[in-house]
Design an enzyme around this catalytic site. Structure first.
Site, PDB file in Angstrom:
ATOM      1  N   VAL A  11       0.945  -1.083   0.062  1.00  0.00           N
ATOM      2  CA  VAL A  11      -0.151  -0.755  -0.262  1.00  0.00           C
ATOM      3  C   VAL A  11       0.576   1.252   0.042  1.00  0.00           C
ATOM      4  CG1 VAL A  11      -1.430   0.963   1.032  1.00  0.00           C
ATOM      5  CG2 VAL A  11      -2.003  -1.112   1.596  1.00  0.00           C
ATOM      6  N   THR A 121      -5.282  -0.923   6.902  1.00  0.00           N
ATOM      7  CA  THR A 121      -7.099  -1.109   7.134  1.00  0.00           C
ATOM      8  C   THR A 121      -7.028  -0.920   8.772  1.00  0.00           C
ATOM      9  OG1 THR A 121      -7.230  -2.022   5.072  1.00  0.00           O
ATOM     10  CG2 THR A 121      -8.590  -2.932   7.081  1.00  0.00           C
ATOM     11  N   PHE A 152      -8.694   1.627  -1.395  1.00  0.00           N
ATOM     12  CA  PHE A 152      -9.270  -0.121  -2.067  1.00  0.00           C
ATOM     13  C   PHE A 152      -8.364  -0.323  -3.060  1.00  0.00           C
ATOM     14  CE2 PHE A 152     -12.614   3.093  -0.716  1.00  0.00           C
ATOM     15  CZ  PHE A 152     -12.784   2.153   0.610  1.00  0.00           C
ATOM     16  N   LYS A 204     -14.834   0.570   4.673  1.00  0.00           N
ATOM     17  CA  LYS A 204     -13.561  -0.262   4.110  1.00  0.00           C
ATOM     18  C   LYS A 204     -13.887  -2.000   4.366  1.00  0.00           C
ATOM     19  CE  LYS A 204     -10.203  -1.934   2.836  1.00  0.00           C
ATOM     20  NZ  LYS A 204      -8.815  -2.196   1.711  1.00  0.00           N
ATOM     21  N   ASN A 208     -14.748  -5.029   2.181  1.00  0.00           N
ATOM     22  CA  ASN A 208     -14.315  -6.328   1.827  1.00  0.00           C
ATOM     23  C   ASN A 208     -15.010  -7.906   2.276  1.00  0.00           C
ATOM     24  OD1 ASN A 208     -11.949  -5.195   0.776  1.00  0.00           O
ATOM     25  ND2 ASN A 208     -10.973  -5.539   2.505  1.00  0.00           N
ATOM     26  N   PHE A 249     -16.285 -11.262  -8.799  1.00  0.00           N
ATOM     27  CA  PHE A 249     -16.313 -12.032  -7.417  1.00  0.00           C
ATOM     28  C   PHE A 249     -17.464 -12.634  -7.142  1.00  0.00           C
ATOM     29  CE2 PHE A 249     -13.307 -10.490  -4.863  1.00  0.00           C
ATOM     30  CZ  PHE A 249     -12.711  -8.934  -5.709  1.00  0.00           C
ATOM     31  N   CYS A 260      -5.962  -9.441   2.442  1.00  0.00           N
ATOM     32  CA  CYS A 260      -6.780  -8.211   3.214  1.00  0.00           C
ATOM     33  C   CYS A 260      -7.984  -9.166   3.524  1.00  0.00           C
ATOM     34  CB  CYS A 260      -7.520  -7.257   1.962  1.00  0.00           C
ATOM     35  SG  CYS A 260      -5.672  -6.811   1.338  1.00  0.00           S
TER      36      CYS A 260
HETATM   37  C1  UGA Z   1      -8.761  -6.843  -1.638  1.00  0.00           C
HETATM   38  C2  UGA Z   1     -10.081  -5.979  -2.549  1.00  0.00           C
HETATM   39  O1  UGA Z   1     -10.550  -6.846  -3.590  1.00  0.00           O
HETATM   40  C3  UGA Z   1      -9.486  -4.775  -2.707  1.00  0.00           C
HETATM   41  O2  UGA Z   1     -10.320  -4.093  -2.720  1.00  0.00           O
HETATM   42  C4  UGA Z   1      -8.565  -4.243  -1.417  1.00  0.00           C
HETATM   43  O3  UGA Z   1      -8.323  -3.075  -1.517  1.00  0.00           O
HETATM   44  C5  UGA Z   1      -8.250  -5.157  -0.943  1.00  0.00           C
HETATM   45  O4  UGA Z   1      -8.047  -6.485  -0.495  1.00  0.00           O
HETATM   46  C6  UGA Z   1      -7.437  -4.546   0.560  1.00  0.00           C
HETATM   47  O5  UGA Z   1      -7.962  -4.617   1.613  1.00  0.00           O
HETATM   48  O6  UGA Z   1      -6.099  -3.994   0.667  1.00  0.00           O
HETATM   49  P1  UGA Z   1      -6.701  -8.527  -2.859  1.00  0.00           P
HETATM   50  O7  UGA Z   1      -7.107  -8.960  -1.391  1.00  0.00           O
HETATM   51  O8  UGA Z   1      -5.497  -8.052  -3.697  1.00  0.00           O
HETATM   52  O9  UGA Z   1      -8.141  -6.937  -2.956  1.00  0.00           O
HETATM   53  O10 UGA Z   1      -7.598  -9.567  -4.223  1.00  0.00           O
HETATM   54  P2  UGA Z   1      -8.983  -9.512  -4.388  1.00  0.00           P
HETATM   55  O11 UGA Z   1      -8.481  -9.765  -5.838  1.00  0.00           O
HETATM   56  O12 UGA Z   1      -9.754  -9.229  -3.595  1.00  0.00           O
HETATM   57  O13 UGA Z   1      -9.140 -11.222  -3.718  1.00  0.00           O
HETATM   58  C7  UGA Z   1      -9.473 -12.115  -2.986  1.00  0.00           C
HETATM   59  C8  UGA Z   1      -9.438 -13.364  -3.195  1.00  0.00           C
HETATM   60  O14 UGA Z   1     -10.713 -13.747  -3.279  1.00  0.00           O
HETATM   61  C9  UGA Z   1      -8.590 -13.831  -3.876  1.00  0.00           C
HETATM   62  O15 UGA Z   1      -7.881 -14.871  -3.329  1.00  0.00           O
HETATM   63  C10 UGA Z   1      -9.482 -14.687  -4.941  1.00  0.00           C
HETATM   64  O16 UGA Z   1      -9.087 -15.862  -5.419  1.00  0.00           O
HETATM   65  C11 UGA Z   1     -10.848 -14.866  -4.310  1.00  0.00           C
HETATM   66  N1  UGA Z   1     -11.989 -13.968  -5.472  1.00  0.00           N
HETATM   67  C12 UGA Z   1     -12.061 -13.623  -5.974  1.00  0.00           C
HETATM   68  C13 UGA Z   1     -12.254 -15.347  -5.632  1.00  0.00           C
HETATM   69  O17 UGA Z   1     -12.033 -16.645  -4.974  1.00  0.00           O
HETATM   70  N2  UGA Z   1     -13.502 -15.569  -6.367  1.00  0.00           N
HETATM   71  C14 UGA Z   1     -13.838 -14.474  -7.196  1.00  0.00           C
HETATM   72  O18 UGA Z   1     -14.856 -13.877  -7.874  1.00  0.00           O
HETATM   73  C15 UGA Z   1     -13.429 -12.646  -6.911  1.00  0.00           C
END
Ligand code: UGA
Length: 431
Positions: A11, A121, A152, A204, A208, A249, A260
């Site tokens: 971040v 966070t 975000f 926030k 999440n 998602f 996160c």
């Molecule tokens: C997440 C949020 O999307 C961001 O908006 C936020 O700022 C960030 O956390 C944070 O709090 O700093 P991130 O941790 O990079 O971002 O990951 P995501 O892309 O959101 O995915 C999270 C998890 O969910 C991953 O393991 C991903 O594989 C899983 N996922 C996501 C699924 O299994 N299915 C989906 O449809 C989407």
């Protein structure tokens, strides 16, 4: 305006490089001597699309520099962003000790009029907590204002998300300070929402937790699809056309991971428990996520012929999602550990984090490519959705396996094509 950013993690580094790109003078501080030295040479220690270019641009224009220790960064800053880690404590709450340490360190050297902004966070109430720590440590309340400006940013797309946000949230009781913070983003096109600090902090966590809920929801639907012979991909598509639901998602998988979602969902549940506020729904989200990892282990066990002892499992993908080298709370890694515990030999491949994964998981062998991982295995498990796994020579993969079984925990591959190649294919929630 001079900006100080404390913490050069995902971040802090993205925030620093992007603010420099937007024309501000930025000093970013970290405690790690080697990290600071490498960053000043333009060496970016994390995989983040576009970040090395922005760091190089910032260093060349002298709008960005890296220093050791928070005090050196804040001396003449007008706005100070706290971007230090807030790890999960044993009871699920967020550990604020790093935030507290920095606040104590900088309190005495802040210029009158400085705005201190929490971007890490932090639980609801932390903005006021930081204000209190600063006052106790010598900062005069009339001189220093504290605000919350949650991030975000998705890992892997953090630069894009910073420069093209869906919203900018600023939680601050002092309208003048809120304007100073929002002014830093004036070149960015985005709605700006100014709220009280507690609401900004809650936005926030709620965001999440809601996204994590969507993931657990679609994982539960996927499991039900398997039971009633429906296809979750069709179901997600049919749901997603409703704009109130949306397409994003709704990808079933091995369960959410990363630095996160697991931490923030646990912290929000902890906050609810502390406040005597019933939030069984969140407990369910966590439970579904845990069970999903186990479910994938079961699928791999079935793919290997019913038992993991003596089995050789090839694991493709170890990071918590594609496009990052981050292994924190990775479902792929948790599943790998379970496979090893149950007696399997595991050979993994990951394009970004294989060697580090091997250091973190004793007993895990790392292969140089997906073919080497698959050679002689009883089953291949696709655990992270790296695009390269779609474009392999599957005849070669099939021929090198001891038993042609694929468990596709990310629904990355085409089941019909895989069956044509001669694999026993098992996805998530697919017919
Ligand atoms: C997440 C949020 O999307 C961001 O908006 C936020 O700022 C960030 O956390 C944070 O709090 O700093 P991130 O941790 O990079 O971002 O990951 P995501 O892309 O959101 O995915 C999270 C998890 O969910 C991953 O393991 C991903 O594989 C899983 N996922 C996501 C699924 O299994 N299915 C989906 O449809 C989407």
């Amino acid at each position: 305006m001079k900006v100080a950013v404390i913490g050069a993690g995902y971040v802090g580094l993205t925030t620093s490089a992007c603010f420099a790109h937007l024309g501000h003078d930025v000093v970013c501080a970290d405690l790690d001597v080697e990290r600071v030295a490498r960053l000043n040479k333009g060496e970016v220690p994390i995989l983040e699309d576009g970040l090395p270019e922005l760091v190089a641009e910032g260093l060349a224009s002298r709008r960005l520099r890296f220093v050791l220790g928070a005090t050196n960064a804040v001396l003449d800053a007008g706005v100070v962003f706290l971007c230090v880690q807030t790890p999960e404590s044993a009871d699920g709450s967020a550990d604020l000790s790093f935030v507290e340490d920095v606040a104590r360190e900088i309190a005495g050297v802040l210029q009158p009029g400085t705005v201190v902004v929490t971007k890490s966070t932090v639980p609801v109430g932390s903005t006021r907590f930081v204000q209190r720590v600063l006052s106790e440590s010598g900062a005069r309340a009339e001189d220093v204002t504290v605000a919350s400006n949650p991030e975000f940013l998705r890992e892997g797309q953090a630069v894009h998300d910073f420069l093209h946000p869906d919203r900018i949230v600023i939680g601050c009781d002092d309208p003048g300070a809120a304007v100073r913070v929002s002014d830093l983003y004036r070149k960015v096109q985005s709605p700006v929402l100014v709220t009280d600090p507690a609401s900004a902090e809650m936005i926030k966590y709620a965001s999440n937790a809601f996204l994590a809920t969507k993931v657990s929801f679609i994982n539960a639907i996927a499991n039900l699809c398997e039971a009633v012979d429906a296809d979750v991909r069709e179901v997600a598509l049919g749901m997603g056309y409703d704009p109130r639901i949306g397409f994003q998602f709704l990808q079933p998988g091995p369960g959410y991971g990363g630095s996160c979602f697991p931490k923030d969902v646990a912290a929000l549940l902890h906050t609810a428990n502390q406040a005597d506020s019933d939030f069984e729904l969140l407990a369910g989200v966590i439970q579904v996520n845990r069970a999903q990892r186990e479910r994938i282990v079961e699928k791999i066990t079935n793919g290997a012929g019913g038992s993991l002892s003596e089995a050789v499992v090839a694991v493709w993908g170890l990071t918590f999602k594609a496009g990052t080298d981050d292994l924190r709370e990775s479902s792929a890694l948790a599943i790998t550990r379970r496979l090893l515990e149950q007696g399997a030999a595991v050979r993994g491949y990951d394009p970004a984090a294989g060697e580090r994964a091997a250091r973190e998981v004793p007993g895990l062998d790392i292969a140089a490519d997906p073919y080497e991982a698959a050679a002689g295995a009883d089953v291949v498990a696709v655990l992270t959705e790296w695009d390269q796994f779609r474009w392999l020579d599957f005849d070669r993969v099939r021929d090198s396996l001891r038993n042609p079984a694929i468990v596709d925990a990310r629904n990355l591959l085409d089941p019909a094509a895989m069956r044509r190649y001669g694999f026993r294919y098992d996805g998530v929630g697919r017919r």
